[in-house]
Enzyme design. Structure first.
Site, PDB file in Angstrom:
ATOM      1  N   ASP A 181      -5.470   3.002  -4.965  1.00 58.94           N
ATOM      2  CA  ASP A 181      -4.525   2.827  -3.855  1.00 58.94           C
ATOM      3  C   ASP A 181      -4.439   1.367  -3.439  1.00 58.94           C
ATOM      4  OD1 ASP A 181      -2.690   3.692  -2.014  1.00 58.94           O
ATOM      5  OD2 ASP A 181      -4.172   4.322  -0.522  1.00 58.94           O
ATOM      6  N   HIS A 223       2.637  -2.551  -8.498  1.00 59.94           N
ATOM      7  CA  HIS A 223       2.327  -1.505  -9.475  1.00 59.94           C
ATOM      8  C   HIS A 223       2.043  -2.125 -10.854  1.00 59.94           C
ATOM      9  CE1 HIS A 223       3.047   1.567  -6.562  1.00 59.94           C
ATOM     10  NE2 HIS A 223       4.343   1.310  -6.444  1.00 59.94           N
ATOM     11  N   SER A 265       0.815  11.296  -7.470  1.00 58.55           N
ATOM     12  CA  SER A 265       0.459  12.581  -6.851  1.00 58.55           C
ATOM     13  C   SER A 265       1.682  13.473  -6.721  1.00 58.55           C
ATOM     14  CB  SER A 265      -0.156  12.349  -5.463  1.00 58.55           C
ATOM     15  OG  SER A 265       0.849  12.064  -4.524  1.00 58.55           O
ATOM     16  N   GLU A 288       2.735  14.552  -4.184  1.00 58.59           N
ATOM     17  CA  GLU A 288       3.426  14.142  -2.956  1.00 58.59           C
ATOM     18  C   GLU A 288       4.194  12.824  -3.130  1.00 58.59           C
ATOM     19  OE1 GLU A 288       0.075  15.231  -2.881  1.00 58.59           O
ATOM     20  OE2 GLU A 288       0.935  17.174  -2.391  1.00 58.59           O
ATOM     21  N   TRP A 316       6.560  12.077  -4.973  1.00 55.62           N
ATOM     22  CA  TRP A 316       8.016  12.248  -5.122  1.00 55.62           C
ATOM     23  C   TRP A 316       8.740  11.959  -3.818  1.00 55.62           C
ATOM     24  CZ3 TRP A 316       9.335  12.575 -10.014  1.00 55.62           C
ATOM     25  CH2 TRP A 316       8.475  13.192 -10.930  1.00 55.62           C
ATOM     26  N   ARG A 327       8.556   9.393  -2.079  1.00 58.43           N
ATOM     27  CA  ARG A 327       8.855   7.954  -1.947  1.00 58.43           C
ATOM     28  C   ARG A 327      10.336   7.697  -2.250  1.00 58.43           C
ATOM     29  NH1 ARG A 327       3.565   4.444  -3.527  1.00 58.43           N
ATOM     30  NH2 ARG A 327       2.127   5.773  -2.396  1.00 58.43           N
ATOM     31  N   LEU A 372     -14.923   7.388 -24.649  1.00 54.40           N
ATOM     32  CA  LEU A 372     -14.675   7.635 -23.224  1.00 54.40           C
ATOM     33  C   LEU A 372     -13.480   8.571 -23.156  1.00 54.40           C
ATOM     34  CD1 LEU A 372     -14.786   6.688 -20.079  1.00 54.40           C
ATOM     35  CD2 LEU A 372     -13.028   5.051 -20.732  1.00 54.40           C
TER      36      LEU A 372
HETATM   37  C1  IPE Z   1      -2.746   8.708  -3.495  1.00 54.16           C
HETATM   38  O1  IPE Z   1      -2.267   7.540  -2.909  1.00 54.16           O
HETATM   39  C2  IPE Z   1      -2.058   8.953  -4.799  1.00 54.16           C
HETATM   40  C3  IPE Z   1      -2.267   7.967  -5.843  1.00 54.16           C
HETATM   41  C4  IPE Z   1      -3.038   6.928  -5.819  1.00 54.16           C
HETATM   42  C5  IPE Z   1      -1.556   8.225  -7.052  1.00 54.16           C
HETATM   43  P1  IPE Z   1      -1.149   7.566  -1.770  1.00 54.16           P
HETATM   44  O2  IPE Z   1      -0.950   6.172  -1.370  1.00 54.16           O
HETATM   45  O3  IPE Z   1       0.029   8.317  -2.222  1.00 54.16           O
HETATM   46  O4  IPE Z   1      -1.904   8.406  -0.633  1.00 54.16           O
HETATM   47  P2  IPE Z   1      -1.535   8.645   0.906  1.00 54.16           P
HETATM   48  O5  IPE Z   1      -0.166   9.203   0.945  1.00 54.16           O
HETATM   49  O6  IPE Z   1      -1.611   7.322   1.592  1.00 54.16           O
HETATM   50  O7  IPE Z   1      -2.568   9.589   1.411  1.00 54.16           O
HETATM   51  C1  IPE Z   2      -1.067   3.431  -5.259  1.00 53.75           C
HETATM   52  O1  IPE Z   2      -0.629   2.360  -4.501  1.00 53.75           O
HETATM   53  C2  IPE Z   2      -0.153   3.731  -6.420  1.00 53.75           C
HETATM   54  C3  IPE Z   2       0.599   4.984  -6.313  1.00 53.75           C
HETATM   55  C4  IPE Z   2       0.538   5.839  -5.342  1.00 53.75           C
HETATM   56  C5  IPE Z   2       1.517   5.272  -7.404  1.00 53.75           C
HETATM   57  P1  IPE Z   2       0.401   2.544  -3.306  1.00 53.75           P
HETATM   58  O2  IPE Z   2       1.789   2.396  -3.845  1.00 53.75           O
HETATM   59  O3  IPE Z   2       0.136   3.816  -2.593  1.00 53.75           O
HETATM   60  O4  IPE Z   2       0.037   1.310  -2.407  1.00 53.75           O
HETATM   61  P2  IPE Z   2       0.048   1.250  -0.827  1.00 53.75           P
HETATM   62  O5  IPE Z   2      -0.860   2.334  -0.319  1.00 53.75           O
HETATM   63  O6  IPE Z   2       1.466   1.452  -0.396  1.00 53.75           O
HETATM   64  O7  IPE Z   2      -0.458  -0.119  -0.521  1.00 53.75           O
HETATM   65 MG    MG Z   3      -1.005   4.258  -0.949  1.00 57.38          MG
END
Ligand code: IPE
Ligand code: IPE
Ligand code: MG
Length: 255
Positions: free
Chosen positions: A22, A39, A67, A69, A71, A73, A133
């Protein structure tokens, strides 16, 4: 009393490390760059962490990439993530194979484009006999989804009388999860400062040791991972026993 050495190394290396990667978005925003570049930087970190885990003889590394969830975004970010996912697979599968790494995906892949599903299947087949691995990429994954699909498949077996409701116990449920053939994660890491599980491997994390770091994923390095592993090794895992029972080694330690 444990010796100093025992106190510092209560556990061997984790067998399975599960990471919520994250902080890509915030990393980019801090630099006044579009989230997409965060990313992209995140993919570079993945490469370094995979290499490091292979050298450390970690058996399984699971990475939460997208995740169920995510989608929610903005469409442009979702579409960028899909493009990046495809491009990364195209570029990396042969490299993983050369390094004897087995690639696996967990999550509901049925919603991905045919091309992407094909590439995922290709990556799995090409690397299926590799032994260094196992790299598990969680894509369109949710812990709730995993438990639901397990129950659906168990229910089908009950309908065809291959199982009875009495057969449903913890081991059986584990055998129907997407991670059935893998050891459960013993070290869970989340970067980016949030301290939540966000619907990752809910069943499997029952007894994982948790490690949270404020480092944003693009800034995460093998040396931060080494700190997390050192922290894991220094902890006393009790699995419900008392600390004294664990030290006297009269009990078998398992989740
Ligand atoms: C969790 O991160 C999912 C991934 C890293 C793929 P999110 O950034 O989506 O989590 P929330 O929404 O802040 O909990
Ligand atoms: C995690 O980074 C990557 C994915 C969820 C795909 P984020 O995109 O959630 O980064 P923040 O949390 O917005 O900084
Ligand atoms: Mg995040």
């Amino acid at each position: 009393m444990p010796t100093d050495d025992q106190a510092q190394h209560l556990n061997p290396n984790p067998r399975h490390i599960a990471i919520i990667m994250d902080g890509n978005g915030r990393w980019a925003q801090q630099r006044f760059m579009p989230r997409a570049l965060g990313h992209q930087a995140g993919v570079k970190t993945v490469r370094k962490i995979v290499e490091y885990c292979a050298t450390q003889k970690i058996e399984v590394l699971s990475l939460f990439a997208f995740s169920s969830e995510n989608w929610r975004r903005p469409e442009a970010e979702v579409s960028l993530l899909m493009t990046l996912f495809m491009a990364t697979l195209q570029r990396e599968i042969n490299k993983l194979d050369r390094n004897n790494i087995r690639l696996r995906f967990i999550g509901d892949r049925s919603v991905f484009s045919d091309k992407l599903q094909q590439k995922m299947a290709e990556g799995e087949t090409q690397t299926e006999n590799n032994t260094a691995l196992t790299l598990v990429i969680a894509a369109n994954y949710g812990g709730h989804w995993d438990i639901c699909q397990a129950f659906q498949n168990i229910a089908l077996k009950i309908v065809t009388a291959e199982l009875t409701p009495e057969d449903i116990h913890e081991t059986l449920i584990g055998q129907y999860l997407s991670t059935a053939d893998l050891p459960e994660p013993d070290l869970f890491i989340r970067t980016g400062g949030e301290q939540r599980v966000s619907n990752f491997m809910l069943w499997q994390l029952a007894y994982a040791e948790m490690y949270f770091t404020p480092k944003l994923w693009p800034d995460f390095t093998p040396s931060v991972l080494a700190e997390a592993i050192a922290s894991f090794k220094s902890r006393q895992r009790r699995f419900g026993h008392t600390g004294e029972q664990v030290l006297s080694q009269v009990v078998t330690l398992q989740p």
